[in-house]
Design a protein around this motif. Sequence first.
Motif, PDB file in Angstrom:
ATOM      1  N   PRO A 113       0.879  -1.185   0.115  1.00  0.00           N
ATOM      2  CA  PRO A 113       0.044   0.028  -0.169  1.00  0.00           C
ATOM      3  C   PRO A 113       0.751   1.299  -0.065  1.00  0.00           C
ATOM      4  O   PRO A 113       1.719   1.132   0.732  1.00  0.00           O
ATOM      5  N   LEU A 114       0.483   2.309  -0.985  1.00  0.00           N
ATOM      6  CA  LEU A 114       1.164   3.320  -0.991  1.00  0.00           C
ATOM      7  C   LEU A 114       0.934   4.297   0.459  1.00  0.00           C
ATOM      8  O   LEU A 114       1.907   5.198   0.815  1.00  0.00           O
ATOM      9  N   PHE A 115      -0.174   4.111   0.999  1.00  0.00           N
ATOM     10  CA  PHE A 115      -0.683   4.876   2.177  1.00  0.00           C
ATOM     11  C   PHE A 115      -0.981   3.936   3.289  1.00  0.00           C
ATOM     12  O   PHE A 115      -1.537   2.794   2.764  1.00  0.00           O
ATOM     13  N   PRO A 116      -1.045   4.159   4.652  1.00  0.00           N
ATOM     14  CA  PRO A 116      -1.354   3.459   5.400  1.00  0.00           C
ATOM     15  C   PRO A 116      -2.730   3.028   5.186  1.00  0.00           C
ATOM     16  O   PRO A 116      -3.810   3.971   4.664  1.00  0.00           O
ATOM     17  N   LEU A 117      -3.354   1.793   5.321  1.00  0.00           N
ATOM     18  CA  LEU A 117      -4.546   1.388   5.149  1.00  0.00           C
ATOM     19  C   LEU A 117      -5.399   1.651   6.299  1.00  0.00           C
ATOM     20  O   LEU A 117      -4.943   1.645   7.570  1.00  0.00           O
ATOM     21  N   GLY A 118      -6.570   2.258   6.184  1.00  0.00           N
ATOM     22  CA  GLY A 118      -7.290   2.737   7.586  1.00  0.00           C
ATOM     23  C   GLY A 118      -7.912   1.517   8.150  1.00  0.00           C
ATOM     24  O   GLY A 118      -8.165   0.159   7.560  1.00  0.00           O
ATOM     25  N   ASP A 119      -8.427   1.914   9.353  1.00  0.00           N
ATOM     26  CA  ASP A 119      -9.138   0.867  10.076  1.00  0.00           C
ATOM     27  C   ASP A 119     -10.369  -0.105   9.472  1.00  0.00           C
ATOM     28  O   ASP A 119     -10.263  -1.282   9.759  1.00  0.00           O
ATOM     29  N   ALA A 120     -11.057   0.774   8.873  1.00  0.00           N
ATOM     30  CA  ALA A 120     -12.252  -0.046   8.200  1.00  0.00           C
ATOM     31  C   ALA A 120     -12.041  -1.042   7.212  1.00  0.00           C
ATOM     32  O   ALA A 120     -12.229  -2.114   6.927  1.00  0.00           O
ATOM     33  N   THR A 121     -10.835  -0.515   6.232  1.00  0.00           N
ATOM     34  CA  THR A 121     -10.267  -1.552   5.376  1.00  0.00           C
ATOM     35  C   THR A 121      -9.604  -2.679   5.919  1.00  0.00           C
ATOM     36  O   THR A 121      -9.831  -3.808   5.514  1.00  0.00           O
ATOM     37  N   ILE A 122      -8.839  -2.539   6.974  1.00  0.00           N
ATOM     38  CA  ILE A 122      -7.976  -3.518   7.509  1.00  0.00           C
ATOM     39  C   ILE A 122      -9.098  -4.851   8.308  1.00  0.00           C
ATOM     40  O   ILE A 122      -8.858  -5.821   8.107  1.00  0.00           O
ATOM     41  N   THR A 123      -9.968  -3.981   8.853  1.00  0.00           N
ATOM     42  CA  THR A 123     -10.962  -5.009   9.427  1.00  0.00           C
ATOM     43  C   THR A 123     -11.847  -5.591   8.686  1.00  0.00           C
ATOM     44  O   THR A 123     -12.059  -6.808   8.782  1.00  0.00           O
ATOM     45  N   ALA A 124     -12.258  -4.782   7.401  1.00  0.00           N
ATOM     46  CA  ALA A 124     -13.085  -5.575   6.644  1.00  0.00           C
ATOM     47  C   ALA A 124     -12.167  -6.666   5.853  1.00  0.00           C
ATOM     48  O   ALA A 124     -12.691  -8.026   5.606  1.00  0.00           O
ATOM     49  N   PHE A 125     -10.917  -6.723   5.686  1.00  0.00           N
ATOM     50  CA  PHE A 125     -10.243  -7.604   4.853  1.00  0.00           C
ATOM     51  C   PHE A 125      -9.957  -8.747   6.074  1.00  0.00           C
ATOM     52  O   PHE A 125      -9.968 -10.000   5.452  1.00  0.00           O
ATOM     53  N   ALA A 126      -9.684  -8.486   7.208  1.00  0.00           N
ATOM     54  CA  ALA A 126      -9.493  -9.494   8.257  1.00  0.00           C
ATOM     55  C   ALA A 126     -10.632 -10.106   8.364  1.00  0.00           C
ATOM     56  O   ALA A 126     -10.541 -11.456   8.408  1.00  0.00           O
ATOM     57  N   ALA A 127     -11.851  -9.744   8.374  1.00  0.00           N
ATOM     58  CA  ALA A 127     -13.059 -10.281   8.682  1.00  0.00           C
ATOM     59  C   ALA A 127     -13.209 -11.399   7.644  1.00  0.00           C
ATOM     60  O   ALA A 127     -13.911 -12.268   7.729  1.00  0.00           O
ATOM     61  N   SER A 128     -13.159 -10.691   6.284  1.00  0.00           N
ATOM     62  CA  SER A 128     -13.511 -11.599   5.170  1.00  0.00           C
ATOM     63  C   SER A 128     -12.439 -12.847   5.033  1.00  0.00           C
ATOM     64  O   SER A 128     -12.822 -13.875   4.888  1.00  0.00           O
ATOM     65  N   THR A 129     -11.208 -12.505   5.296  1.00  0.00           N
ATOM     66  CA  THR A 129     -10.146 -13.570   5.150  1.00  0.00           C
ATOM     67  C   THR A 129     -10.359 -14.481   6.046  1.00  0.00           C
ATOM     68  O   THR A 129     -10.177 -15.728   5.842  1.00  0.00           O
ATOM     69  N   MET A 130     -10.648 -14.202   7.314  1.00  0.00           N
ATOM     70  CA  MET A 130     -10.901 -15.162   8.455  1.00  0.00           C
ATOM     71  C   MET A 130     -12.268 -15.569   8.488  1.00  0.00           C
ATOM     72  O   MET A 130     -12.545 -16.553   9.359  1.00  0.00           O
ATOM     73  N   ARG A 131     -13.159 -15.180   7.652  1.00  0.00           N
ATOM     74  CA  ARG A 131     -14.687 -15.462   7.755  1.00  0.00           C
ATOM     75  C   ARG A 131     -15.154 -15.287   9.121  1.00  0.00           C
ATOM     76  O   ARG A 131     -15.700 -16.259   9.799  1.00  0.00           O
ATOM     77  N   ALA A 132     -14.867 -14.027   9.765  1.00  0.00           N
ATOM     78  CA  ALA A 132     -15.234 -13.827  10.988  1.00  0.00           C
ATOM     79  C   ALA A 132     -15.851 -12.459  10.952  1.00  0.00           C
ATOM     80  O   ALA A 132     -15.233 -11.595  11.330  1.00  0.00           O
ATOM     81  N   PRO A 133     -17.287 -12.508  10.559  1.00  0.00           N
ATOM     82  CA  PRO A 133     -17.855 -11.113  10.391  1.00  0.00           C
ATOM     83  C   PRO A 133     -17.840 -10.367  11.840  1.00  0.00           C
ATOM     84  O   PRO A 133     -18.319  -9.031  11.748  1.00  0.00           O
ATOM     85  N   GLU A 134     -17.460 -10.941  12.864  1.00  0.00           N
ATOM     86  CA  GLU A 134     -17.992 -10.193  14.156  1.00  0.00           C
ATOM     87  C   GLU A 134     -16.497  -9.220  14.390  1.00  0.00           C
ATOM     88  O   GLU A 134     -16.611  -8.359  15.179  1.00  0.00           O
ATOM     89  N   ILE A 135     -15.509  -9.446  13.327  1.00  0.00           N
ATOM     90  CA  ILE A 135     -14.277  -8.652  13.741  1.00  0.00           C
ATOM     91  C   ILE A 135     -14.819  -7.321  13.097  1.00  0.00           C
ATOM     92  O   ILE A 135     -15.193  -7.094  11.918  1.00  0.00           O
TER      93      ILE A 135
END
Length: 154
Positions: A113-135
């Motif tokens: 990433p050229l700029f730091p990823l925002g919290d919403a981006t990181i959490t959506a990515f993590a939740a989707s990757t781990m199949r954990a919508p509660e994140i």
Amino acid sequence: MKPTSWAVARCGRSYAIVGLASGSDLAALGEKLGARVDEPPLVILDVLPRDPERIPALLQALAGPGRPAGVVDAKASGDSVTVELNEGATSLRLLVDVVDAELERSPGRRILPLFPLGDATITAFAASTMRAPEIEASRLVETYTEPLLQGAEG
């Protein structure tokens, strides 16, 4: 107008994140600067496949007629493809899935990433990757510690 971050992608394009007063005329600003102004800001990534021979196919997948709707633009340069992503139309998870599918015959890549990823981006990515919508963003420790580290009141 106050630039808060500046970066140059591997393709040679320059990007900036700018803080603006509310009610700013984005079209006038873009015209004055001779630049495209995106609100909200795009996610800008340099994708570096392990096998540079995959770049033409990767570029076709990310910039061609069947590209994901949120890919605003993609440019190849040397060993990388710079991708401009509108997360409102395509998630980062989907973009990474497209990249990985295109590189399946010769797997391996780095995504910078050229700029730091925002919290919403990181959490959506993590939740989707781990199949954990509660994140969600409220569960990220960084959400609470970064203001403290910067001296802001929490």
